[in-house]
Scaffold this motif. Structure first.
Motif, short mmCIF file in Angstrom:
data_model
loop_
_atom_site.label_atom_id
_atom_site.label_comp_id
_atom_site.label_asym_id
_atom_site.label_seq_id
_atom_site.Cartn_x
_atom_site.Cartn_y
_atom_site.Cartn_z
N PHE A 114 -10.19 -12.27 8.78
CA PHE A 114 -8.73 -12.21 8.62
C PHE A 114 -8.06 -11.32 9.67
CE2 PHE A 114 -10.39 -12.08 4.06
CZ PHE A 114 -10.75 -13.42 4.11
N LEU A 116 -6.22 -8.75 9.38
CA LEU A 116 -4.84 -8.37 9.09
C LEU A 116 -4.70 -6.87 9.29
CD1 LEU A 116 -4.28 -10.46 5.86
CD2 LEU A 116 -3.64 -11.02 8.20
N VAL A 122 2.60 -7.90 4.27
CA VAL A 122 2.38 -9.31 4.60
C VAL A 122 3.45 -9.80 5.58
CG1 VAL A 122 2.50 -11.62 3.61
CG2 VAL A 122 1.15 -9.86 2.48
N PRO A 161 -1.90 -6.31 2.61
CA PRO A 161 -3.01 -7.27 2.62
C PRO A 161 -4.08 -6.95 1.60
CG PRO A 161 -2.42 -6.71 4.86
CD PRO A 161 -1.56 -5.84 3.96
N SER A 162 -4.36 -5.64 1.39
CA SER A 162 -5.43 -5.27 0.47
C SER A 162 -5.12 -5.66 -0.97
CB SER A 162 -5.67 -3.76 0.56
OG SER A 162 -4.47 -3.07 0.29
N GLN A 169 -5.25 -13.76 1.80
CA GLN A 169 -5.24 -13.01 3.06
C GLN A 169 -5.34 -13.95 4.24
OE1 GLN A 169 -7.70 -9.52 3.42
NE2 GLN A 169 -7.53 -9.06 1.26
N GLN A 170 -6.20 -14.97 4.10
CA GLN A 170 -6.34 -15.87 5.24
C GLN A 170 -5.10 -16.76 5.39
OE1 GLN A 170 -7.22 -15.79 7.97
NE2 GLN A 170 -9.33 -16.45 8.17
#
Lengths: 397, 283
Positions: A114, A116, A122, A161-162, A169-170
């Motif tokens: 990912f 991120l 996000v 993201p977490s 996430q993807q």
């Protein structure tokens, strides 16, 4: 003209690059070169083109050089030799500034883990590509919101993201790549870190998004099923060499060598083969023209117990059984009244997997028809079983 | 055998260099002095500006806001104790010296740390210098500091900076290097410039580690307080030193206790600064 054209692209890791390149040109193997020069060959003289709007899958096991290859397309890894043309511009020769512009406008990337930015929401992640271009905050966030909505993440924009699951996430990773509106999307094992069900969803979604966006996608995977599902064409890699390039069917039915053959050995054929690969020529009678005696005669000749009944324009009307033909002779009824009209019809591109479900529900043979209902062929149980064992498969022209 | 080889004139060489520097770059030392002196005075003035009790309550409130009520309570009681013992002014001077040394360490150390984090050659050159700075007995720094900056607070600050800067450099370097490779790739893949990558990705992600380094720097600077007082730096160190010279165990204990309280407060405060920011990334 091709969107991406790769010519003799080679990557050698190590100090004696020149000597390794020379040996490569002489056709020495990766192993020999490692012994002689201490250099590792990442990618060995790769050649391919990717057309606009195509999903091009590069498949290989880990260590086959597929990740190195895709990173040379946007020069996260600099090629040792060879060229990458994007819209006929050789990006292995552009300067840092031009490269940055290409990365901002033309090519985006989605990463396996990912990648991120954990300290950004996000929305901030999604808008990153526009942020580095200096686009004003409200404008870039509007655009980011659009792509988030596209991947189904509306309402999550202020999360970190977490706080999201792997699949979500993807989606952010995908949205981040799409926000720049690039022509080319590089996806490096983008779905490999997801569990199988989510992976399948994401594949479906990618295919759906792609039908709307028509991006040029280079997709890296080690999973053959995934490659077959989403690839328009597949390049198979081994030890840094592209072993075979072809459509999923070509790869499956005509493996270039033993390596490809072993790769495709375990494939689930029912998810690959389509109706037209397993259908046989259909025996038919034309309702307005042929009578019951003609029908019985044809059944005797072909050894079949039923025929498809079509009209003069070859459109499927139903199926005529031997019993019904006899009944027509005995009772003098027209064939049109006696045919079974409730039969299973499939399109030529229906997957075998789906056909099998429908076959279980009927005693009649399954008809393969084109969009305008013309009969293209017939599928009987025997040909399905034959196909599933990996034999008796014919490719369409 | 060693007697047969003439002694290397290392001490002479160093003295030559120092006197050359004194003669030729004196203006630079004056300039640095003129920066440090007012900074320390400013911090001291800030701490002494309001009535002591008000300042203590304000500091306790700040501690509460940045970390927990427990530490705030400890701060309140600890600082009141210091005031009660009559060491408020000395504490203010000491804290000002520590803060100045820390600010200078950050201003110099963080960029050097970033350089080390991004460049292997720089790291390979700088790491042994840091080892040298940290293993050299702290007293040794007093000599050149006094020669270049004479006696007083300024050489105290300089010696503290030299002694306490390494952790900031080391941990900034570490923090930058710890940023996962795929995030760097992602940042590159979207066409970030080098500075965009640094300020948008690397530094924010290295923040907690860098804060740990700064925390260490503060602690080391505080540990230099007593030593720095030997060259005339004002504050609690001076009180400890006097007590040692006069063998006044009680006074020495009081001043020492004040240093410990300040150390604990500064430590908790800065420790939670890094973590607190990690928990609330959106403000």
């Amino acid at each position: 003209m091709s969107k991406i054209k790769v010519e003799n692209l080679t990557k050698v890791f190590g100090k004696q690059k020149k000597r390794a390149l020379q040996l490569l040109k002489e056709g020495q193997t990766k192993k020999d070169i490692l012994e002689k020069t201490g250099c590792t060959v990442g990618v060995n003289q790769a050649n391919f083109t990717v057309e606009e709007g195509e999903i091009f899958v590069i498949m290989g096991l880990s260590g086959s050089g597929k990740s190195t290859l895709v990173r040379m397309l946007n020069r996260l890894i600099d090629p040792t030799s060879g060229s990458v043309f994007i819209d006929s511009e050789d990006i292995s020769k552009v300067n840092d500034d031009q490269l940055r512009q290409i990365r901002r406008k033309t090519i985006s990337m989605v990463f396996q883990r990912f990648a991120l930015f954990p300290h950004r929401t996000v929305l901030e992640n999604t808008a990153y590509g526009l942020e580095v271009q200096g686009i004003p905050k409200n404008k870039r966030e509007d655009r980011a919101m659009e792509t988030l909505q596209m991947v189904g993440l509306k309402g999550y924009e202020h999360q970190l993201p977490s706080q999201l699951s792997g699949g979500m996430q993807q989606r952010v990773g995908l949205a981040r790549a799409l926000t720049n509106d690039p022509d080319i999307l590089l996806m490096d094992e983008a779905f490999s870190a997801l569990d199988p069900l989510i992976r399948k969803d994401m594949q479906d979604e990618l295919i759906e998004l792609q039908s709307a966006m028509q991006k040029t996608i280079v997709f890296i995977t080690h999973d053959l099923d995934e490659a077959l599902r989403i690839g328009d064409r597949i390049a198979l890699m081994k030890d840094g060499v592209i072993v075979q390039i072809g459509t999923p069917e070509e790869i499956l039915t005509d493996p270039a060598n033993e390596y490809v053959e072993r790769f495709v050995e375990d494939v689930d054929w029912s998810k690959v083969l389509q109706a037209e690969n397993v259908m046989k020529r259909a025996e038919m009678i034309t309702l307005d023209k042929d009578g019951p005696r003609v029908a019985l005669n044809r059944m005797r000749e072909t050894g079949l117990s039923s025929l498809f009944a079509v009209d003069r324009r070859n459109r499927l009307q139903g199926v005529l059984s031997a019993d019904a033909a006899k009944q027509a002779i005995d009772e003098g009824k027209p064939l049109a009244d006696l045919i079974e009209r409730d039969i299973v019809k499939v399109r030529p591109d229906t997957l075998l997997n789906d056909i099998m479900v429908q076959m279980a529900e009927t005693n009649h043979p399954v008809a393969v028809v084109s969009d305008d209902d013309r009969v293209r062929g017939v599928i009987v149980r025997g040909s399905v079983i034959g196909a599933l064992t990996g034999k008796e498969v014919k490719t369409h022209d | 055998m060693t007697e047969s080889i003439p002694k290397l004139p290392l001490a002479d060489v160093v003295e030559v260099i120092v006197s050359w520097l004194q003669a030729n770059v004196g203006w630079l030392f004056d300039f640095i002095s003129n920066l440090i002196e007012p900074t320390v005075a400013f911090f001291t003035a800030v701490l002494m500006f309001l009535p002591t009790l008000v300042t203590i309550v304000l500091i306790a409130a700040l501690t509460w806001w940045l970390s927990s009520w427990r530490i705030a309570l400890f701060t309140l009681i600890g600082l009141m104790l210091i005031a009660n013992l009559g060491y408020w002014e000395e504490s203010a001077q000491t804290t000002a010296l520590v803060l100045t040394a820390t600010v200078i360490s950050i201003i110099i150390g963080v960029p050097i740390g970033i350089l080390c984090g991004k460049n292997d050659t720089a790291r390979n050159i700088i790491t042994p210098i840091l080892d040298f700075m940290q293993t050299m007995p702290a007293f040794v720094y007093l000599v050149p500091a006094v020669i270049f900056f004479s006696l007083g607070t300024v050489p105290g600050v300089i010696a503290s900076v030299v002694f306490s800067m390494p952790p900031t450099i080391r941990l900034t370097n570490l923090g930058i290097r710890q940023v996962p490779e795929d995030l760097i790739e992602a940042s590159d893949a979207f066409g970030s410039t080098s500075s965009q990558k640094l300020f948008k990705i690397q530094l924010p992600l290295a923040k907690t580690t860098i804060m740990a380094g700064i925390n260490q720097t503060i602690m080391l600077a505080l540990s230099m307080v007593v030593i720095a007082s030997m060259i005339g730096a004002r504050g609690l160190g001076e009180a400890v030193l006097t007590a040692v010279q006069r063998i006044e165990v009680g006074t020495g204990f009081e001043a020492g206790l004040a240093i410990v309280i300040i150390a604990i407060v500064l430590d908790r405060l800065t420790q939670n600064l890094g973590q607190g920011n990690g928990q609330h990334p959106r403000n």
